[in-house]
Design a protein around this motif. Structure first.
Motif, PDB file in Angstrom:
ATOM      1  N   GLY A  36     -15.001 -48.444 -16.816  1.00  0.00           N
ATOM      2  CA  GLY A  36     -14.453 -47.037 -18.038  1.00  0.00           C
ATOM      3  C   GLY A  36     -14.475 -47.656 -19.403  1.00  0.00           C
ATOM      4  O   GLY A  36     -14.694 -46.817 -20.609  1.00  0.00           O
ATOM      5  N   LEU A  37     -14.098 -49.209 -19.941  1.00  0.00           N
ATOM      6  CA  LEU A  37     -14.384 -49.208 -21.669  1.00  0.00           C
ATOM      7  C   LEU A  37     -16.257 -48.742 -21.955  1.00  0.00           C
ATOM      8  O   LEU A  37     -15.570 -48.492 -23.219  1.00  0.00           O
ATOM      9  CB  LEU A  37     -14.770 -50.450 -20.859  1.00  0.00           C
ATOM     10  N   THR A  38     -17.462 -48.873 -21.066  1.00  0.00           N
ATOM     11  CA  THR A  38     -18.319 -48.114 -21.358  1.00  0.00           C
ATOM     12  C   THR A  38     -18.601 -46.869 -21.548  1.00  0.00           C
ATOM     13  O   THR A  38     -19.024 -46.137 -22.418  1.00  0.00           O
ATOM     14  CB  THR A  38     -19.389 -48.499 -20.376  1.00  0.00           C
ATOM     15  N   ALA A  39     -17.623 -46.141 -20.215  1.00  0.00           N
ATOM     16  CA  ALA A  39     -17.496 -44.873 -20.644  1.00  0.00           C
ATOM     17  C   ALA A  39     -16.681 -44.591 -21.470  1.00  0.00           C
ATOM     18  O   ALA A  39     -17.803 -43.136 -22.916  1.00  0.00           O
ATOM     19  CB  ALA A  39     -16.545 -44.086 -19.784  1.00  0.00           C
ATOM     20  N   THR A  40     -15.807 -45.146 -22.117  1.00  0.00           N
ATOM     21  CA  THR A  40     -15.253 -44.460 -23.817  1.00  0.00           C
ATOM     22  C   THR A  40     -16.172 -44.761 -25.078  1.00  0.00           C
ATOM     23  O   THR A  40     -16.278 -44.285 -26.078  1.00  0.00           O
ATOM     24  CB  THR A  40     -13.660 -45.805 -23.822  1.00  0.00           C
ATOM     25  N   GLN A  41     -16.920 -45.879 -24.898  1.00  0.00           N
ATOM     26  CA  GLN A  41     -17.840 -46.399 -26.122  1.00  0.00           C
ATOM     27  C   GLN A  41     -19.195 -45.633 -26.005  1.00  0.00           C
ATOM     28  O   GLN A  41     -19.615 -44.840 -27.500  1.00  0.00           O
ATOM     29  CB  GLN A  41     -17.868 -47.839 -25.659  1.00  0.00           C
ATOM     30  N   LEU A  42     -18.960 -44.825 -24.834  1.00  0.00           N
ATOM     31  CA  LEU A  42     -20.012 -44.034 -24.726  1.00  0.00           C
ATOM     32  C   LEU A  42     -19.648 -42.420 -25.304  1.00  0.00           C
ATOM     33  O   LEU A  42     -20.574 -41.582 -25.917  1.00  0.00           O
ATOM     34  CB  LEU A  42     -21.096 -43.137 -23.444  1.00  0.00           C
ATOM     35  N   VAL A  43     -18.697 -41.771 -24.539  1.00  0.00           N
ATOM     36  CA  VAL A  43     -17.808 -41.070 -25.444  1.00  0.00           C
ATOM     37  C   VAL A  43     -18.365 -40.662 -26.741  1.00  0.00           C
ATOM     38  O   VAL A  43     -18.587 -40.325 -27.831  1.00  0.00           O
ATOM     39  CB  VAL A  43     -17.016 -40.279 -24.551  1.00  0.00           C
ATOM     40  N   ASP A  44     -17.630 -41.952 -27.205  1.00  0.00           N
ATOM     41  CA  ASP A  44     -17.557 -42.259 -29.074  1.00  0.00           C
ATOM     42  C   ASP A  44     -18.781 -42.118 -29.428  1.00  0.00           C
ATOM     43  O   ASP A  44     -18.539 -41.418 -30.762  1.00  0.00           O
ATOM     44  CB  ASP A  44     -16.842 -43.381 -29.129  1.00  0.00           C
ATOM     45  N   LYS A  45     -19.763 -42.735 -29.192  1.00  0.00           N
ATOM     46  CA  LYS A  45     -21.609 -42.658 -29.555  1.00  0.00           C
ATOM     47  C   LYS A  45     -21.787 -41.709 -29.664  1.00  0.00           C
ATOM     48  O   LYS A  45     -22.347 -41.133 -30.748  1.00  0.00           O
ATOM     49  CB  LYS A  45     -22.562 -43.972 -28.854  1.00  0.00           C
ATOM     50  N   PHE A  46     -21.673 -40.713 -28.874  1.00  0.00           N
ATOM     51  CA  PHE A  46     -22.401 -39.368 -28.187  1.00  0.00           C
ATOM     52  C   PHE A  46     -22.236 -38.317 -28.278  1.00  0.00           C
ATOM     53  O   PHE A  46     -22.490 -36.761 -28.582  1.00  0.00           O
ATOM     54  CB  PHE A  46     -23.249 -39.314 -27.123  1.00  0.00           C
ATOM     55  N   LYS A  47     -20.503 -38.249 -28.131  1.00  0.00           N
ATOM     56  CA  LYS A  47     -19.578 -37.096 -27.996  1.00  0.00           C
ATOM     57  C   LYS A  47     -19.860 -36.089 -28.067  1.00  0.00           C
ATOM     58  O   LYS A  47     -20.896 -34.563 -27.569  1.00  0.00           O
ATOM     59  CB  LYS A  47     -19.683 -36.634 -30.134  1.00  0.00           C
ATOM     60  N   PRO A  48     -20.253 -35.927 -26.265  1.00  0.00           N
ATOM     61  CA  PRO A  48     -20.929 -35.068 -25.127  1.00  0.00           C
ATOM     62  C   PRO A  48     -20.386 -33.861 -25.177  1.00  0.00           C
ATOM     63  O   PRO A  48     -18.930 -33.738 -25.075  1.00  0.00           O
ATOM     64  CB  PRO A  48     -20.850 -35.808 -23.719  1.00  0.00           C
ATOM     65  N   ALA A  49     -20.912 -32.869 -24.736  1.00  0.00           N
ATOM     66  CA  ALA A  49     -19.931 -31.453 -24.702  1.00  0.00           C
ATOM     67  C   ALA A  49     -19.360 -31.429 -23.095  1.00  0.00           C
ATOM     68  O   ALA A  49     -19.087 -31.425 -22.705  1.00  0.00           O
ATOM     69  CB  ALA A  49     -20.620 -29.911 -23.849  1.00  0.00           C
ATOM     70  N   ILE A  50     -19.928 -32.356 -21.894  1.00  0.00           N
ATOM     71  CA  ILE A  50     -19.025 -33.047 -21.068  1.00  0.00           C
ATOM     72  C   ILE A  50     -19.269 -34.189 -20.257  1.00  0.00           C
ATOM     73  O   ILE A  50     -20.157 -34.875 -20.503  1.00  0.00           O
ATOM     74  CB  ILE A  50     -21.303 -32.127 -20.171  1.00  0.00           C
ATOM     75  N   LEU A  51     -17.888 -34.520 -19.511  1.00  0.00           N
ATOM     76  CA  LEU A  51     -18.447 -36.183 -19.381  1.00  0.00           C
ATOM     77  C   LEU A  51     -17.909 -35.887 -17.216  1.00  0.00           C
ATOM     78  O   LEU A  51     -16.430 -35.244 -17.734  1.00  0.00           O
ATOM     79  CB  LEU A  51     -16.765 -36.959 -20.047  1.00  0.00           C
TER      80      LEU A  51
END
Length: 213
Positions: A36-51
């Motif tokens: 989960g921690l990596t997931a939040t960091q990746l979303v913060d970095k890439f701001k993807p349309a879908i998770l």
């Protein structure tokens, strides 16, 4: 082509989801997370349309990931893919902002259908979940008596990591804060939850489904 991140602690699941998305041709997978921690960091970095997010994630529980994503990347639409089909998980995920809730074991067509519905701004649930019932239940106000609602986002993250047995120093390294700050968060969350010991904390986390027994 829109961007997507896949967060699941099982590599074979991530691989399968990536294949489905690539074959569908709608998404480009820009990152994968096994916790989960990596997931939040990746979303913060890439701001993807879908998770696409599993709930039973190590380090930070999927529900907490969902809350943080909604707060930090509000344009990211979250599709939960979970083994849990019981109401509390579904309702909490919808309340936290999930646009779709799929059960693991769903057909690949269900995943692509959910993706299209979510991109169109509509919610999607696995066929075995009654949409009208879930919507009605999700509309109910959250339980203000739940002590978790009195914790800050950072305190929830510290709770998750501490429950997994990490020391204050290890928590600090994971969250890029000082050990003293980690200790302060730990002290505050124990006080708010009315807990005293590490054993109390672990038992609380198990009851709330944050970690497995």
């Amino acid at each position: 082509m829109i961007s997507a991140i896949i967060a699941d602690d099982h590599e074979i699941v991530r691989h399968g989801l990536r294949s489905i998305l690539e074959q569908d041709g709608t998404c480009r997978v820009v990152g994968e997370a096994a916790d989960g921690l990596t997931a939040t960091q990746l979303v913060d970095k890439f701001k993807p349309a879908i998770l696409i997010l599993d709930l039973n994630m190590p380090r930070v529980h999927g529900l907490e990931v969902l809350r943080q994503v909604r707060a930090g990347s509000p344009h990211t639409r979250v599709i939960v893919l979970s083994m849990h089909n019981d109401e509390p998980y579904v309702i909490e995920a919808l309340r936290a902002g999930a646009m779709a809730y799929l059960l693991k074991g769903s057909e690949s067509q269900d995943i692509t259908r959910a993706l299209k519905e979510v991109l169109a701004g509509r919610r999607y649930l696995s066929a075995t979940l009654s949409e009208w019932a879930i919507n009605a239940l999700a509309a109910k106000p959250a339980d203000d008596n739940d002590p978790l609602h009195h914790l800050t986002q950072r305190e929830r993250m510290v709770l998750q990591l501490a429950a997994e047995g990490l020391s204050n120093t290890e928590v600090a390294e994971k969250l890029f804060i000082s050990p003293r700050t980690a200790e302060t968060h730990r002290t505050n969350l124990l006080r708010k939850l009315g807990l005293q010991t590490q054993t109390d904390l672990v038992r609380f986390a198990i009851r709330k489904g944050l970690i497995s027994p």
